[in-house]
Scaffold this motif. Structure first.
Motif, PDB file in Angstrom:
ATOM      1  N   GLU A  80     -10.008 -22.499 -32.833  1.00 57.70           N
ATOM      2  CA  GLU A  80     -10.016 -22.987 -31.447  1.00 57.70           C
ATOM      3  C   GLU A  80      -9.299 -22.063 -30.469  1.00 57.70           C
ATOM      4  O   GLU A  80      -9.332 -22.303 -29.262  1.00 57.70           O
ATOM      5  CB  GLU A  80      -9.432 -24.396 -31.353  1.00 57.70           C
ATOM      6  N   ASP A  81      -8.666 -20.998 -30.965  1.00 56.61           N
ATOM      7  CA  ASP A  81      -8.072 -19.994 -30.073  1.00 56.61           C
ATOM      8  C   ASP A  81      -9.121 -19.009 -29.549  1.00 56.61           C
ATOM      9  O   ASP A  81      -8.814 -18.184 -28.678  1.00 56.61           O
ATOM     10  CB  ASP A  81      -6.977 -19.200 -30.797  1.00 56.61           C
ATOM     11  N   THR A  82     -10.332 -19.087 -30.069  1.00 58.79           N
ATOM     12  CA  THR A  82     -11.398 -18.190 -29.643  1.00 58.79           C
ATOM     13  C   THR A  82     -11.696 -18.372 -28.156  1.00 58.79           C
ATOM     14  O   THR A  82     -11.940 -19.477 -27.689  1.00 58.79           O
ATOM     15  CB  THR A  82     -12.684 -18.462 -30.448  1.00 58.79           C
ATOM     16  N   ASP A  83     -11.650 -17.261 -27.420  1.00 58.39           N
ATOM     17  CA  ASP A  83     -11.903 -17.275 -25.980  1.00 58.39           C
ATOM     18  C   ASP A  83     -11.795 -15.851 -25.465  1.00 58.39           C
ATOM     19  O   ASP A  83     -11.400 -14.936 -26.199  1.00 58.39           O
ATOM     20  CB  ASP A  83     -10.867 -18.126 -25.230  1.00 58.39           C
ATOM     21  N   VAL A  84     -12.105 -15.672 -24.190  1.00 60.83           N
ATOM     22  CA  VAL A  84     -11.759 -14.443 -23.492  1.00 60.83           C
ATOM     23  C   VAL A  84     -10.354 -14.633 -22.899  1.00 60.83           C
ATOM     24  O   VAL A  84     -10.101 -15.642 -22.239  1.00 60.83           O
ATOM     25  CB  VAL A  84     -12.772 -14.110 -22.384  1.00 60.83           C
ATOM     26  N   TYR A  85      -9.494 -13.672 -23.149  1.00 62.43           N
ATOM     27  CA  TYR A  85      -8.107 -13.748 -22.684  1.00 62.43           C
ATOM     28  C   TYR A  85      -7.909 -12.771 -21.533  1.00 62.43           C
ATOM     29  O   TYR A  85      -8.335 -11.612 -21.614  1.00 62.43           O
ATOM     30  CB  TYR A  85      -7.146 -13.442 -23.824  1.00 62.43           C
ATOM     31  N   TYR A  86      -7.249 -13.252 -20.495  1.00 63.87           N
ATOM     32  CA  TYR A  86      -7.003 -12.456 -19.297  1.00 63.87           C
ATOM     33  C   TYR A  86      -5.497 -12.358 -19.032  1.00 63.87           C
ATOM     34  O   TYR A  86      -4.772 -13.352 -19.168  1.00 63.87           O
ATOM     35  CB  TYR A  86      -7.637 -13.109 -18.071  1.00 63.87           C
ATOM     36  N   CYS A  87      -5.050 -11.187 -18.630  1.00 68.23           N
ATOM     37  CA  CYS A  87      -3.694 -11.113 -18.105  1.00 68.23           C
ATOM     38  C   CYS A  87      -3.772 -11.205 -16.585  1.00 68.23           C
ATOM     39  O   CYS A  87      -4.783 -10.852 -15.978  1.00 68.23           O
ATOM     40  CB  CYS A  87      -2.965  -9.856 -18.548  1.00 68.23           C
ATOM     41  N   ALA A  88      -2.702 -11.701 -16.010  1.00 67.63           N
ATOM     42  CA  ALA A  88      -2.671 -11.918 -14.574  1.00 67.63           C
ATOM     43  C   ALA A  88      -1.279 -11.623 -14.041  1.00 67.63           C
ATOM     44  O   ALA A  88      -0.284 -11.810 -14.740  1.00 67.63           O
ATOM     45  CB  ALA A  88      -3.065 -13.359 -14.250  1.00 67.63           C
ATOM     46  N   ALA A  89      -1.238 -11.172 -12.801  1.00 69.01           N
ATOM     47  CA  ALA A  89       0.030 -10.867 -12.144  1.00 69.01           C
ATOM     48  C   ALA A  89       0.101 -11.596 -10.812  1.00 69.01           C
ATOM     49  O   ALA A  89      -0.916 -11.760 -10.125  1.00 69.01           O
ATOM     50  CB  ALA A  89       0.160  -9.367 -11.911  1.00 69.01           C
TER      51      ALA A  89
ATOM     52  N   GLY B 243       0.652   1.338 -11.086  1.00 66.76           N
ATOM     53  CA  GLY B 243       1.538   1.045  -9.959  1.00 66.76           C
ATOM     54  C   GLY B 243       2.959   0.767 -10.400  1.00 66.76           C
ATOM     55  O   GLY B 243       3.223   0.484 -11.560  1.00 66.76           O
ATOM     56  N   ARG B 244       3.883   0.800  -9.445  1.00 67.25           N
ATOM     57  CA  ARG B 244       5.306   0.734  -9.751  1.00 67.25           C
ATOM     58  C   ARG B 244       5.918  -0.642  -9.587  1.00 67.25           C
ATOM     59  O   ARG B 244       7.072  -0.838  -9.921  1.00 67.25           O
ATOM     60  CB  ARG B 244       6.054   1.717  -8.855  1.00 67.25           C
ATOM     61  N   ALA B 245       5.161  -1.594  -9.060  1.00 73.97           N
ATOM     62  CA  ALA B 245       5.774  -2.879  -8.724  1.00 73.97           C
ATOM     63  C   ALA B 245       5.712  -3.889  -9.848  1.00 73.97           C
ATOM     64  O   ALA B 245       6.140  -5.028  -9.663  1.00 73.97           O
ATOM     65  CB  ALA B 245       5.108  -3.448  -7.477  1.00 73.97           C
ATOM     66  N   PHE B 246       5.217  -3.502 -11.015  1.00 72.70           N
ATOM     67  CA  PHE B 246       5.039  -4.431 -12.135  1.00 72.70           C
ATOM     68  C   PHE B 246       6.307  -5.222 -12.405  1.00 72.70           C
ATOM     69  O   PHE B 246       6.256  -6.423 -12.674  1.00 72.70           O
ATOM     70  CB  PHE B 246       4.629  -3.637 -13.380  1.00 72.70           C
ATOM     71  N   SER B 247       7.456  -4.580 -12.364  1.00 72.41           N
ATOM     72  CA  SER B 247       8.705  -5.231 -12.762  1.00 72.41           C
ATOM     73  C   SER B 247       9.116  -6.361 -11.826  1.00 72.41           C
ATOM     74  O   SER B 247      10.016  -7.130 -12.168  1.00 72.41           O
ATOM     75  CB  SER B 247       9.831  -4.198 -12.846  1.00 72.41           C
ATOM     76  N   SER B 248       8.505  -6.483 -10.683  1.00 68.40           N
ATOM     77  CA  SER B 248       8.853  -7.560  -9.764  1.00 68.40           C
ATOM     78  C   SER B 248       7.875  -8.731  -9.818  1.00 68.40           C
ATOM     79  O   SER B 248       8.073  -9.740  -9.140  1.00 68.40           O
ATOM     80  CB  SER B 248       8.909  -7.033  -8.329  1.00 68.40           C
ATOM     81  N   TYR B 249       6.843  -8.626 -10.656  1.00 65.25           N
ATOM     82  CA  TYR B 249       5.792  -9.642 -10.695  1.00 65.25           C
ATOM     83  C   TYR B 249       6.024 -10.655 -11.804  1.00 65.25           C
ATOM     84  O   TYR B 249       6.382 -10.283 -12.936  1.00 65.25           O
ATOM     85  CB  TYR B 249       4.422  -9.016 -10.955  1.00 65.25           C
ATOM     86  N   ALA B 250       5.757 -11.918 -11.525  1.00 68.14           N
ATOM     87  CA  ALA B 250       5.552 -12.875 -12.607  1.00 68.14           C
ATOM     88  C   ALA B 250       4.213 -12.536 -13.259  1.00 68.14           C
ATOM     89  O   ALA B 250       3.283 -12.090 -12.582  1.00 68.14           O
ATOM     90  CB  ALA B 250       5.520 -14.302 -12.068  1.00 68.14           C
ATOM     91  N   MET B 251       4.127 -12.738 -14.567  1.00 66.25           N
ATOM     92  CA  MET B 251       2.905 -12.399 -15.298  1.00 66.25           C
ATOM     93  C   MET B 251       2.483 -13.586 -16.156  1.00 66.25           C
ATOM     94  O   MET B 251       3.292 -14.442 -16.526  1.00 66.25           O
ATOM     95  CB  MET B 251       3.150 -11.199 -16.216  1.00 66.25           C
ATOM     96  N   GLY B 252       1.202 -13.592 -16.488  1.00 71.63           N
ATOM     97  CA  GLY B 252       0.719 -14.668 -17.335  1.00 71.63           C
ATOM     98  C   GLY B 252      -0.474 -14.228 -18.164  1.00 71.63           C
ATOM     99  O   GLY B 252      -1.144 -13.246 -17.842  1.00 71.63           O
ATOM    100  N   TRP B 253      -0.714 -14.958 -19.234  1.00 67.86           N
ATOM    101  CA  TRP B 253      -1.935 -14.831 -20.025  1.00 67.86           C
ATOM    102  C   TRP B 253      -2.722 -16.131 -19.865  1.00 67.86           C
ATOM    103  O   TRP B 253      -2.153 -17.226 -19.985  1.00 67.86           O
ATOM    104  CB  TRP B 253      -1.622 -14.615 -21.496  1.00 67.86           C
TER     105      TRP B 253
END
Length: 125
Positions: A89-98, A26-36
């Motif tokens: 202790e950084d071991t985990d499942v990591y998710y990206c989010a928008a 999609g094209r709207a990525f540049s308008s989203y805040a993102m997080g890990w």
């Protein structure tokens, strides 16, 4: 509908590095805040790092400051998480989010409405 796809997880020894990527359709990525975010089995999803729509504002949780770097390439609709000096202790499942509703940096999981499928990061001794 925008979809997020993470890659780059894996097994690494303590002290090593990994780079996670999250590509958005999609094209709207540049308008989203993102997080890990990260999540252990049976536990709540927790923020790791957040970035605003143009990368000018960044937030890290205390435990990763100086070790992790979040960045984004809006031209390629891609979010990154460079992880250095990894600890067990950084071991985990990591998710990206928008967040399709918030453009500013936000640490609140409730502000994010799009999530990737997750990628496992395992740090061994």
């Amino acid at each position: 509908q925008v979809q997020l796809a993470e890659s780059g997880g894996g097994l690494v020894q303590a002290g090593g590095s990994l780079t996670l990527s999250c590509t958005a359709s999609g094209r709207a990525f540049s308008s989203y805040a993102m997080g890990w975010f990260r999540q252990a089995p049976g536990k709540e999803r927790k923020l790791v790092a957040a970035i605003n729509w143009n990368g000018a504002s960044i937030h890290y949780v205390e435990s990763v400051k100086g070790r992790f770097t979040i960045s984004r390439d809006n031209a390629k609709s891609t979010l990154f998480l460079q992880m250095n000096s990894l600890k067990i202790e950084d071991t985990d499942v990591y998710y990206c989010a928008a967040s399709t509703t918030v453009a500013a940096t936000t640490p609140r999981a409730d502000d994010y409405d799009l999530w990737g499928q997750g990628t496992q990061v395992t740090v061994s001794s």
